[in-house]
Motif scaffolding. Structure first.
Motif, PDB file in Angstrom:
ATOM      1  N   MET A  93       0.843  -1.200   0.000  1.00  0.00           N
ATOM      2  CA  MET A  93       0.000   0.000   0.000  1.00  0.00           C
ATOM      3  C   MET A  93       0.874   1.245   0.000  1.00  0.00           C
ATOM      4  O   MET A  93       1.999   1.212   0.481  1.00  0.00           O
ATOM      5  CB  MET A  93      -0.966   0.004   1.187  1.00  0.00           C
ATOM      6  N   GLU A  97      -2.208   5.594   1.808  1.00  0.00           N
ATOM      7  CA  GLU A  97      -3.124   4.501   2.153  1.00  0.00           C
ATOM      8  C   GLU A  97      -2.802   3.955   3.541  1.00  0.00           C
ATOM      9  O   GLU A  97      -3.709   3.684   4.333  1.00  0.00           O
ATOM     10  CB  GLU A  97      -3.040   3.371   1.121  1.00  0.00           C
ATOM     11  N   ASP A 161      -7.266  -2.376  -3.033  1.00  0.00           N
ATOM     12  CA  ASP A 161      -7.082  -1.113  -2.308  1.00  0.00           C
ATOM     13  C   ASP A 161      -6.738   0.027  -3.264  1.00  0.00           C
ATOM     14  O   ASP A 161      -7.191   1.147  -3.089  1.00  0.00           O
ATOM     15  CB  ASP A 161      -5.976  -1.253  -1.260  1.00  0.00           C
ATOM     16  N   GLY A 165      -8.996   3.186  -3.788  1.00  0.00           N
ATOM     17  CA  GLY A 165      -8.385   4.478  -3.468  1.00  0.00           C
ATOM     18  C   GLY A 165      -8.448   5.447  -4.635  1.00  0.00           C
ATOM     19  O   GLY A 165      -8.721   6.637  -4.457  1.00  0.00           O
TER      20      GLY A 165
END
Length: 190
Positions: A93, A97, A161, A165
């Motif tokens: 990440m 994040e 993710d 995001g």
């Protein structure tokens, strides 16, 4: 301590690069977030570094941004988190994040990182709380409860993710949860 290297990128073999600095080749381990943003082999590059000396090795870790290096240094300060696991976290990440995960206390997203179990994720959240400041986690400070809920919903629906995001970044900040999810799903469907 070696704090920065500037030279020609000689080789790229994930997660390691070979940086030629005036005839001396430095093997530098980098997180995948840095690796993907490196120029092609033969190009000039500047890496901020963190130098680790152990009984059996001297290791260099490199980062394109000060944010990544600062987050790495915060991670390795935590008991039980070594440089390899810190690289794994930063490969899984981005720093914003990670800051958002810490601010929202989302252990479930950390458990997805290889090598991190539930207890380690909880320890990370506890130790990092308040340490990934506004300079590191710009998005974390701006993330409202609604944005956190939208992000969780998108991840629960099977989006990565990064995808979630990216969809969240495109949304207006003052959006409600249900409307935000609808708009994010439309954006992801394109």
């Amino acid at each position: 301590m070696i704090g920065r290297l500037q030279g020609v990128l000689a080789e790229k073999n994930p997660p390691q690069v070979l940086l030629d600095v005036q005839g001396v080749g430095y093997e530098v381990d980098v997180p995948m977030s840095t690796f993907y943003n490196l120029p092609a082999a033969g190009e000039r590059v500047t890496l901020l570094t963190h130098f680790v000396v152990r009984e059996d090795a001297q290791l260099l870790y490199g980062f394109l941004t000060a944010q990544e290096r600062d987050a790495f240094r915060q991670l390795v300060k935590i008991s039980g988190i070594g440089p390899r696991m810190a690289l794994s976290v930063l490969s899984g990440m981005s720093v914003p994040e990670l800051a958002q995960v810490v601010s929202l206390q989302e252990a479930g997203r950390l458990v997805k990182v290889p090598g991190i179990g539930k207890k380690t994720a909880e320890r990370l959240l506890l130790e990092l709380k308040g340490k990934l400041g506004a300079d590191i986690g710009v998005r974390a400070g701006a993330a409202s409860d609604a944005q956190g809920d939208i992000l969780q919903a998108l991840v629960a629906l099977g989006y990565s993710d990064r995808e979630a995001g990216a969809a969240l970044k495109a949304l207006p900040p003052d959006l409600g949860v249900s409307e935000g999810i609808k708009l994010a799903l439309k954006a992801l469907a394109k």
